[in-house]
Write a protein that holds these residues in place. Structure first.
Motif, mmCIF file in Angstrom:
data_model
loop_
_atom_site.group_PDB
_atom_site.id
_atom_site.type_symbol
_atom_site.label_atom_id
_atom_site.label_comp_id
_atom_site.label_asym_id
_atom_site.label_seq_id
_atom_site.Cartn_x
_atom_site.Cartn_y
_atom_site.Cartn_z
ATOM 1 N N PRO A 135 0.830 -1.211 0.000
ATOM 2 C CA PRO A 135 0.000 0.000 0.000
ATOM 3 C C PRO A 135 0.862 1.258 0.000
ATOM 4 O O PRO A 135 2.034 1.224 0.367
ATOM 5 C CB PRO A 135 -0.749 -0.112 1.334
ATOM 6 N N VAL A 136 0.236 2.366 -0.369
ATOM 7 C CA VAL A 136 0.904 3.659 -0.230
ATOM 8 C C VAL A 136 1.032 3.990 1.249
ATOM 9 O O VAL A 136 2.075 4.439 1.727
ATOM 10 C CB VAL A 136 0.115 4.763 -0.965
ATOM 11 N N CYS A 137 -0.035 3.749 1.993
ATOM 12 C CA CYS A 137 -0.033 3.950 3.443
ATOM 13 C C CYS A 137 -0.937 2.906 4.072
ATOM 14 O O CYS A 137 -2.063 2.701 3.611
ATOM 15 C CB CYS A 137 -0.519 5.359 3.793
ATOM 16 N N GLY A 138 -0.437 2.245 5.106
ATOM 17 C CA GLY A 138 -1.220 1.198 5.752
ATOM 18 C C GLY A 138 -1.787 1.607 7.100
ATOM 19 O O GLY A 138 -2.217 0.750 7.874
ATOM 20 N N CYS A 139 -1.798 2.912 7.400
ATOM 21 C CA CYS A 139 -2.257 3.338 8.720
ATOM 22 C C CYS A 139 -3.750 3.060 8.894
ATOM 23 O O CYS A 139 -4.492 2.896 7.926
ATOM 24 C CB CYS A 139 -1.941 4.818 8.958
ATOM 25 N N ASP A 140 -4.178 3.013 10.150
ATOM 26 C CA ASP A 140 -5.575 2.712 10.451
ATOM 27 C C ASP A 140 -6.521 3.744 9.852
ATOM 28 O O ASP A 140 -7.643 3.418 9.442
ATOM 29 C CB ASP A 140 -5.784 2.632 11.967
#
Length: 223
Positions: A131-136
């Motif tokens: 992913p580009v960003c896996g944050c919640d």
């Protein structure tokens, strides 16, 4: 019929998706968690990065498909991760370069990271992250990331991928565009870190293309 109009034989492998639960024991429905803006305390928090592990299986299936279907050379080794415009933020587990035996076609390098995720270098000057960003807060799931990875790999293979360079001050603007059957996606960014040699070489190669990179040649079934 143009090669990029043909139906691809690629199929995503069957994957037993991982399941994660919250503190109440409820299954976390990644990709559908927030109705509106996510809570402030979910930004910069990455609770279950392991949910992206199936991306490695998807990338393996794509590599196998490309190897079996197209006239390509494949190199595997940690050293090909150097194709990335910017080094991976995470430890590199594997790196595979797939290069068509036609210089008018864009090559692909897939880098498997310990995060787990996939970095893709397409053509000469563009990297893409899954992913580009896996944050919640971003709330992405592996299925959506796999959709993007597959669509972009197959667009490159079909000759529906374009790269552009604009020499701006102080830094060059590097652009890309994918054309899909249902639309297009484009983007770009300023790239201050490209060496003059790499930039000149890319500009020379892209200048010889009529527009998009060419469709990959298929394996000759009679050979």
């Amino acid at each position: 019929m143009r090669q990029d109009d043909e139906v691809t034989s690629y199929a995503r492998p069957s994957i037993a998706a991982p399941e994660f639960r919250d503190s109440n024991g409820e299954v976390i429905d990644y990709g559908h968690r927030w109705d509106g803006s996510p809570p402030e305390n979910t930004y910069s928090v990455d609770t279950h990065p392991e949910r992206f592990a199936p991306l490695h299986a998807v990338a393996d299936a794509l590599v196998a498909h490309l190897r079996d279907t197209y006239d390509v050379d494949i190199n595997e080794g940690a050293e090909v991760a150097a194709d990335l415009l910017h080094p991976s933020y995470h430890d590199v587990v594997r790196a595979i370069r797939i290069r068509p035996n036609d210089p008018a076609c864009a090559s692909l390098t897939l880098v498997f990271t310990a995060y787990p995720g996939i970095y893709m270098h397409a053509g000469l000057l563009n990297d893409f992250h899954y992913p580009v960003c896996g944050c919640d807060a971003c709330d992405s799931n592996w299925e959506g990331e796999a959709d993007d990875l597959e669509r972009q790999v197959l667009a490159v293979v079909a000759g529906r991928y374009r790269e552009t360079i604009e020499l701006r001050e102080p830094d060059p603007w590097i652009g890309y565009a994918f054309t899909y059957p249902d639309g297009a996606r484009s983007g770009g960014s300023r790239e201050p870190g490209i060496s003059p040699e790499r930039l000149r070489a890319a500009k020379s190669i892209l200048g010889r293309l009529s527009a998009e990179w060419s469709p990959w040649p298929r394996v000759d079934p009679s050979s």
